[in-house]
Enzyme design. Sequence first.
Site, mmCIF file in Angstrom:
data_model
loop_
_atom_site.group_PDB
_atom_site.id
_atom_site.type_symbol
_atom_site.label_atom_id
_atom_site.label_comp_id
_atom_site.label_asym_id
_atom_site.label_seq_id
_atom_site.Cartn_x
_atom_site.Cartn_y
_atom_site.Cartn_z
ATOM 1 N N ASP A 194 -20.651 42.365 -64.181
ATOM 2 C CA ASP A 194 -21.026 42.066 -65.567
ATOM 3 C C ASP A 194 -19.857 41.652 -66.447
ATOM 4 O O ASP A 194 -19.908 41.761 -67.662
ATOM 5 C CB ASP A 194 -21.694 43.306 -66.178
ATOM 6 C CG ASP A 194 -20.814 44.548 -66.073
ATOM 7 O OD1 ASP A 194 -19.619 44.408 -65.758
ATOM 8 O OD2 ASP A 194 -21.325 45.658 -66.310
ATOM 9 N N GLU B 80 -24.706 42.868 -57.301
ATOM 10 C CA GLU B 80 -24.981 43.945 -58.269
ATOM 11 C C GLU B 80 -25.794 43.394 -59.456
ATOM 12 O O GLU B 80 -25.438 43.517 -60.630
ATOM 13 C CB GLU B 80 -23.702 44.615 -58.778
ATOM 14 C CG GLU B 80 -23.930 45.977 -59.410
ATOM 15 C CD GLU B 80 -22.662 46.580 -60.004
ATOM 16 O OE1 GLU B 80 -22.266 46.176 -61.111
ATOM 17 O OE2 GLU B 80 -22.066 47.442 -59.352
ATOM 18 N N HIS C 6 -6.297 53.289 -68.794
ATOM 19 C CA HIS C 6 -6.525 51.839 -68.665
ATOM 20 C C HIS C 6 -5.471 51.085 -69.486
ATOM 21 O O HIS C 6 -5.120 51.528 -70.587
ATOM 22 C CB HIS C 6 -7.938 51.525 -69.199
ATOM 23 C CG HIS C 6 -8.440 50.163 -68.822
ATOM 24 N ND1 HIS C 6 -8.032 49.018 -69.455
ATOM 25 C CD2 HIS C 6 -9.325 49.758 -67.866
ATOM 26 C CE1 HIS C 6 -8.644 47.971 -68.918
ATOM 27 N NE2 HIS C 6 -9.439 48.401 -67.951
ATOM 28 N N HIS D 297 -12.678 53.095 -70.852
ATOM 29 C CA HIS D 297 -12.199 51.745 -71.191
ATOM 30 C C HIS D 297 -13.209 50.897 -71.953
ATOM 31 O O HIS D 297 -12.938 49.747 -72.287
ATOM 32 C CB HIS D 297 -11.774 50.988 -69.927
ATOM 33 C CG HIS D 297 -12.928 50.611 -69.033
ATOM 34 N ND1 HIS D 297 -13.726 49.523 -69.270
ATOM 35 C CD2 HIS D 297 -13.414 51.187 -67.926
ATOM 36 C CE1 HIS D 297 -14.649 49.447 -68.325
ATOM 37 N NE2 HIS D 297 -14.491 50.444 -67.505
ATOM 38 N N ARG E 148 -15.416 48.818 -74.472
ATOM 39 C CA ARG E 148 -15.139 48.228 -75.788
ATOM 40 C C ARG E 148 -15.951 48.893 -76.903
ATOM 41 O O ARG E 148 -15.457 49.058 -78.017
ATOM 42 C CB ARG E 148 -15.474 46.729 -75.779
ATOM 43 C CG ARG E 148 -14.389 45.915 -75.162
ATOM 44 C CD ARG E 148 -14.768 44.474 -74.958
ATOM 45 N NE ARG E 148 -13.804 43.898 -74.026
ATOM 46 C CZ ARG E 148 -12.878 43.016 -74.350
ATOM 47 N NH1 ARG E 148 -12.787 42.556 -75.567
ATOM 48 N NH2 ARG E 148 -12.027 42.574 -73.453
ATOM 49 N N GLU F 32 -21.189 43.631 -71.675
ATOM 50 C CA GLU F 32 -21.642 43.595 -70.280
ATOM 51 C C GLU F 32 -23.153 43.451 -70.137
ATOM 52 O O GLU F 32 -23.639 42.758 -69.236
ATOM 53 C CB GLU F 32 -21.148 44.834 -69.537
ATOM 54 C CG GLU F 32 -19.644 44.861 -69.280
ATOM 55 C CD GLU F 32 -18.820 45.347 -70.449
ATOM 56 O OE1 GLU F 32 -19.414 45.736 -71.485
ATOM 57 O OE2 GLU F 32 -17.581 45.340 -70.363
HETATM 58 C C1 UD1 Z 1 -13.035 44.308 -68.213
HETATM 59 C C2 UD1 Z 1 -14.517 43.942 -68.265
HETATM 60 C C3 UD1 Z 1 -15.360 45.201 -68.125
HETATM 61 C C4 UD1 Z 1 -14.966 45.989 -66.894
HETATM 62 C C5 UD1 Z 1 -13.488 46.279 -66.947
HETATM 63 C C6 UD1 Z 1 -13.036 46.984 -65.688
HETATM 64 C C7 UD1 Z 1 -15.187 42.033 -69.655
HETATM 65 C C8 UD1 Z 1 -15.603 41.577 -70.993
HETATM 66 N N1 UD1 Z 1 -14.849 43.322 -69.558
HETATM 67 O O1 UD1 Z 1 -12.745 45.117 -69.353
HETATM 68 O O2 UD1 Z 1 -16.722 44.828 -68.007
HETATM 69 O O3 UD1 Z 1 -15.689 47.205 -66.876
HETATM 70 O O4 UD1 Z 1 -12.765 45.034 -67.047
HETATM 71 O O5 UD1 Z 1 -11.794 47.616 -65.883
HETATM 72 O O6 UD1 Z 1 -15.170 41.264 -68.730
HETATM 73 N N2 UD1 Z 1 -4.915 44.684 -69.191
HETATM 74 C C9 UD1 Z 1 -3.639 44.691 -68.651
HETATM 75 N N3 UD1 Z 1 -3.505 44.658 -67.291
HETATM 76 C C10 UD1 Z 1 -4.570 44.630 -66.462
HETATM 77 C C11 UD1 Z 1 -5.857 44.631 -67.014
HETATM 78 C C12 UD1 Z 1 -6.017 44.650 -68.389
HETATM 79 O O7 UD1 Z 1 -2.654 44.722 -69.371
HETATM 80 O O8 UD1 Z 1 -4.388 44.605 -65.235
HETATM 81 C C13 UD1 Z 1 -5.073 44.723 -70.677
HETATM 82 C C14 UD1 Z 1 -4.708 43.373 -71.300
HETATM 83 O O9 UD1 Z 1 -4.102 43.598 -72.536
HETATM 84 C C15 UD1 Z 1 -6.089 42.752 -71.498
HETATM 85 C C16 UD1 Z 1 -6.904 43.961 -71.848
HETATM 86 O O10 UD1 Z 1 -6.424 44.998 -70.998
HETATM 87 O O11 UD1 Z 1 -6.085 41.784 -72.501
HETATM 88 C C17 UD1 Z 1 -8.374 43.802 -71.710
HETATM 89 O O12 UD1 Z 1 -8.732 43.259 -70.448
HETATM 90 P P1 UD1 Z 1 -10.192 42.575 -70.281
HETATM 91 O O13 UD1 Z 1 -10.354 42.115 -68.882
HETATM 92 O O14 UD1 Z 1 -10.429 41.575 -71.357
HETATM 93 O O15 UD1 Z 1 -11.171 43.749 -70.598
HETATM 94 P P2 UD1 Z 1 -11.316 45.190 -69.985
HETATM 95 O O16 UD1 Z 1 -11.423 46.121 -71.132
HETATM 96 O O17 UD1 Z 1 -10.295 45.445 -68.942
HETATM 97 N N1 UDP Z 2 -10.381 53.117 -60.172
HETATM 98 C C1 UDP Z 2 -9.118 53.021 -59.576
HETATM 99 N N2 UDP Z 2 -8.039 53.547 -60.229
HETATM 100 C C2 UDP Z 2 -8.144 54.166 -61.432
HETATM 101 C C3 UDP Z 2 -9.415 54.244 -62.052
HETATM 102 C C4 UDP Z 2 -10.514 53.696 -61.404
HETATM 103 O O1 UDP Z 2 -9.005 52.481 -58.483
HETATM 104 O O2 UDP Z 2 -7.126 54.641 -61.966
HETATM 105 C C5 UDP Z 2 -11.546 52.536 -59.495
HETATM 106 C C6 UDP Z 2 -12.766 53.425 -59.360
HETATM 107 O O3 UDP Z 2 -12.730 54.164 -58.165
HETATM 108 C C7 UDP Z 2 -13.920 52.440 -59.405
HETATM 109 C C8 UDP Z 2 -13.389 51.286 -60.229
HETATM 110 O O4 UDP Z 2 -11.978 51.457 -60.299
HETATM 111 O O5 UDP Z 2 -14.241 51.926 -58.117
HETATM 112 C C9 UDP Z 2 -13.998 51.303 -61.611
HETATM 113 O O6 UDP Z 2 -13.334 50.389 -62.427
HETATM 114 P P1 UDP Z 2 -13.449 50.413 -63.990
HETATM 115 O O7 UDP Z 2 -13.766 51.792 -64.445
HETATM 116 O O8 UDP Z 2 -12.212 49.765 -64.509
HETATM 117 O O9 UDP Z 2 -14.634 49.404 -64.285
HETATM 118 P P2 UDP Z 2 -16.233 49.549 -64.310
HETATM 119 O O10 UDP Z 2 -16.676 50.101 -63.008
HETATM 120 O O11 UDP Z 2 -16.594 50.404 -65.493
HETATM 121 O O12 UDP Z 2 -16.680 48.133 -64.534
#
Ligand code: UD1
Ligand code: UDP
Length: 376
Positions: free
Chosen positions: A103, A125, A243, A211, A213, A139
């Site tokens: 999503d 999924e 996160h 994490h 939003r 999402e």
């Molecule tokens: C995204 C997804 C969310 C998913 C989550 C899993 C969207 C809109 N959101 O959320 O559905 O559940 O990933 O974790 O697609 N960042 C880093 N390093 C990383 C990853 C993220 O620094 O490796 C920081 C960056 O500042 C980035 C921010 O996190 O801009 C947000 O990342 P983004 O992918 O936009 O959204 P998530 O909150 O991670």
């Molecule tokens: N996970 C991980 N390291 C962490 C936290 C989560 O590997 O420190 C794994 C967790 O086991 C799960 C996935 O990340 O499989 C979930 O990711 P996240 O919570 O970022 O996203 P969501 O599932 O909510 O989209």
Amino acid sequence: MSPTSSSRRRVLVSIGTRPEAIKLAPVVRALAARPEFEVLTVATAQHRELLDQILAFFELRPDLDLDLMRAGQGLAELTARMTAALDRVLSDTSPDLVLAQGDTTTVFVTALCCFYRGIPFGHVEAGLRTGRRRSPFPEEMNRVLTGRLADLHFAPTARAAANLLAEGLPEAAVLVTGNTVIDALRWTVPRVDASPFTAHDGRRSLLVTTHRRESFGPPLLSICHALADLAARGDVEILYPVHPNPKVRETVRHHLGDHPRVRLVEPLGYPEFVAAMTAAHLVLTDSGGVQEEAPSLGKPVLVLRDDTERPEGIEAGTARLVGTDRAGIVAAATALLDDDDAYAAMARRANPYGDGHAAERIAERVATHLACRPAP
Ligand code: UD1
Ligand code: UDP
């Protein structure tokens, strides 16, 4: 007779964030095991560090890396840059079919770009719904829109499939596969060592992730206060891999950074996180994937959200929706920490999300779909 490289059908798998890498690794492996496919992977790299960590563990080396993550990226800007970049990938690679999971922005944009180019798209999924447009945000809407755009829908559960059929999608396009996260988890569990994550001095370990939003600001603050209240009991240790999103980090560090029984750590690698779940007494999370994994490990989950698109764990009795209110979280955790019978009733192994063979079913369905369509 094995297919020649020219007769093999090209399947492109698009991966953006940590959970997509975890949940698509088994799919890439299952596709690659079949001679009729040429499998290409593209990392949009909507996540950078989180994605690289997971790709390395599953030994996934993307064929293309769009390197799109920017610090604090906005949704519209990310969507715009990704649309242009992914369209070029589709034009350059001409896949017969494209897959994406879940999503995220990566999933929605991949489905949209495939639709524009008339390339079949399979949604892994598919069919999860809360029924509330802005929860989870964005999402829920990404799932709804992707559902309209996709040609094949791989639903993890019967309920997810029923959601899709209720929206009018043809039965022949929907397949219940189980969730591929269980494939990944089963592959990982025998490879992990839980001992580094065991709590000290007879305390119990609470594992926390957040994490979402829709929780930024006051809800996340309220979660932090609740965790501080729980840590003050003295008989628990909180392990909180934070996160990297700056909106999460700032709040969590500011409010929990100095507590002696709260360990704020960098995001854990997948085997380490699975080990931490195994060692945990209780899991508190707003994560989708963690809600799916914990029941398989027999760990009670308190879901830090107002609603969930994963009701199966709640119905199985292994997860409880507690919201983000400080008093509500503390009361729910206290009930489990102080009442062994209540704890035992939740700490049962259940597998509402799959049997570990979802990826094979997806690969098989992709094969039949492509076999019915002549090679271009
Ligand atoms: C995204 C997804 C969310 C998913 C989550 C899993 C969207 C809109 N959101 O959320 O559905 O559940 O990933 O974790 O697609 N960042 C880093 N390093 C990383 C990853 C993220 O620094 O490796 C920081 C960056 O500042 C980035 C921010 O996190 O801009 C947000 O990342 P983004 O992918 O936009 O959204 P998530 O909150 O991670
Ligand atoms: N996970 C991980 N390291 C962490 C936290 C989560 O590997 O420190 C794994 C967790 O086991 C799960 C996935 O990340 O499989 C979930 O990711 P996240 O919570 O970022 O996203 P969501 O599932 O909510 O989209």
